[in-house]
Design a protein around this motif. Structure first.
Motif, mmCIF file in Angstrom:
data_model
loop_
_atom_site.group_PDB
_atom_site.id
_atom_site.type_symbol
_atom_site.label_atom_id
_atom_site.label_comp_id
_atom_site.label_asym_id
_atom_site.label_seq_id
_atom_site.Cartn_x
_atom_site.Cartn_y
_atom_site.Cartn_z
ATOM 1 N N ILE A 69 2.068 -55.481 29.011
ATOM 2 C CA ILE A 69 2.181 -56.181 30.302
ATOM 3 C C ILE A 69 0.856 -56.826 30.678
ATOM 4 N N LEU A 70 -0.233 -56.084 30.480
ATOM 5 C CA LEU A 70 -1.551 -56.661 30.778
ATOM 6 C C LEU A 70 -1.861 -57.849 29.865
ATOM 7 N N ALA A 71 -1.509 -57.732 28.588
ATOM 8 C CA ALA A 71 -1.733 -58.859 27.665
ATOM 9 C C ALA A 71 -0.880 -60.062 28.057
ATOM 10 N N THR A 72 0.340 -59.809 28.525
ATOM 11 C CA THR A 72 1.200 -60.912 28.957
ATOM 12 C C THR A 72 0.620 -61.613 30.178
ATOM 13 N N ILE A 73 0.096 -60.839 31.106
ATOM 14 C CA ILE A 73 -0.505 -61.440 32.311
ATOM 15 C C ILE A 73 -1.717 -62.280 31.941
ATOM 16 N N ILE A 74 -2.518 -61.778 31.014
ATOM 17 C CA ILE A 74 -3.701 -62.533 30.587
ATOM 18 C C ILE A 74 -3.292 -63.797 29.827
ATOM 19 N N LEU A 75 -2.318 -63.654 28.904
ATOM 20 C CA LEU A 75 -1.892 -64.815 28.115
ATOM 21 C C LEU A 75 -1.092 -65.831 28.934
ATOM 22 N N PRO B 30 1.631 -70.512 29.133
ATOM 23 C CA PRO B 30 2.578 -70.049 30.149
ATOM 24 C C PRO B 30 4.030 -69.968 29.679
ATOM 25 N N ALA B 31 4.415 -70.769 28.722
ATOM 26 C CA ALA B 31 5.833 -70.807 28.347
ATOM 27 C C ALA B 31 6.241 -69.647 27.448
ATOM 28 N N SER B 32 5.330 -69.161 26.626
ATOM 29 C CA SER B 32 5.763 -68.181 25.629
ATOM 30 C C SER B 32 4.883 -66.942 25.549
ATOM 31 N N ALA B 33 4.226 -66.576 26.611
ATOM 32 C CA ALA B 33 3.350 -65.397 26.576
ATOM 33 C C ALA B 33 4.151 -64.120 26.344
ATOM 34 N N VAL B 34 5.287 -63.987 27.002
ATOM 35 C CA VAL B 34 6.115 -62.790 26.846
ATOM 36 C C VAL B 34 6.637 -62.695 25.416
ATOM 37 N N LEU B 35 7.058 -63.832 24.873
ATOM 38 C CA LEU B 35 7.584 -63.848 23.511
ATOM 39 C C LEU B 35 6.510 -63.473 22.497
ATOM 40 N N THR C 271 -1.902 -67.326 31.534
ATOM 41 C CA THR C 271 -2.751 -68.443 31.955
ATOM 42 C C THR C 271 -3.004 -69.424 30.809
ATOM 43 N N VAL C 272 -2.991 -68.914 29.567
ATOM 44 C CA VAL C 272 -3.293 -69.772 28.416
ATOM 45 C C VAL C 272 -2.035 -70.453 27.890
#
Length: 122
Positions: free
Chosen positions: A43-49, A54-59, A51-52
């Motif tokens: 979850i923390l990595a997703t929140i950080i990513l 936005p469309a596929s950070a969760v994936l 910003t970089v």
């Protein structure tokens, strides 16, 4: 000679598949508390990513966590198989190949009172 080599390959593949299954089960059962930490870090990595990318950070994070878990299981199974450690030889895997290993025989609290009755009556 060719039959022996085929049997060696078959036993190696069988060992790899059994180790893969066993390590997957252990990862799911024993590693469940570790999963909470992995989810927190994810979850923390997703929140950080976010910003970089936005469309596929969760994936990206989810795919990375799943790929890492699969890689750990497969690499572990491959190492154990190539070292020649077979699941039948491991003592804590008795549940896997149907052998019952009783750690302790059951002892009942009333046994000191009643176990001697048969000896006295005879």
């Amino acid at each position: 000679m060719e039959l022996v080599q085929k049997n060696n390959y078959f036993s190696l593949i069988k060992s790899f598949l059994i180790w893969s299954f066993t390590l997957t089960v252990c990862l799911l059962v024993v590693g469940f508390p570790v999963g909470a930490l992995v989810v927190t870090v994810g979850i923390l990595a997703t929140i950080i990513l976010q910003t970089v990318i936005p469309a596929s950070a969760v994936l990206v994070v989810t795919g990375s966590i799943i790929a890492l878990n699969i890689a750990v299981v497969l690499v572990g199974a491959a190492i154990l198989s190539f070292k020649g450690i077979y699941p039948e030889e491991v003592s804590w895997l008795s549940w896997l190949h149907g052998q019952n290993a009783l750690v302790n025989a059951p002892v009942y609290a009333s046994c000191p009172l009643t176990c001697q009755l048969d000896v006295v009556n005879q």
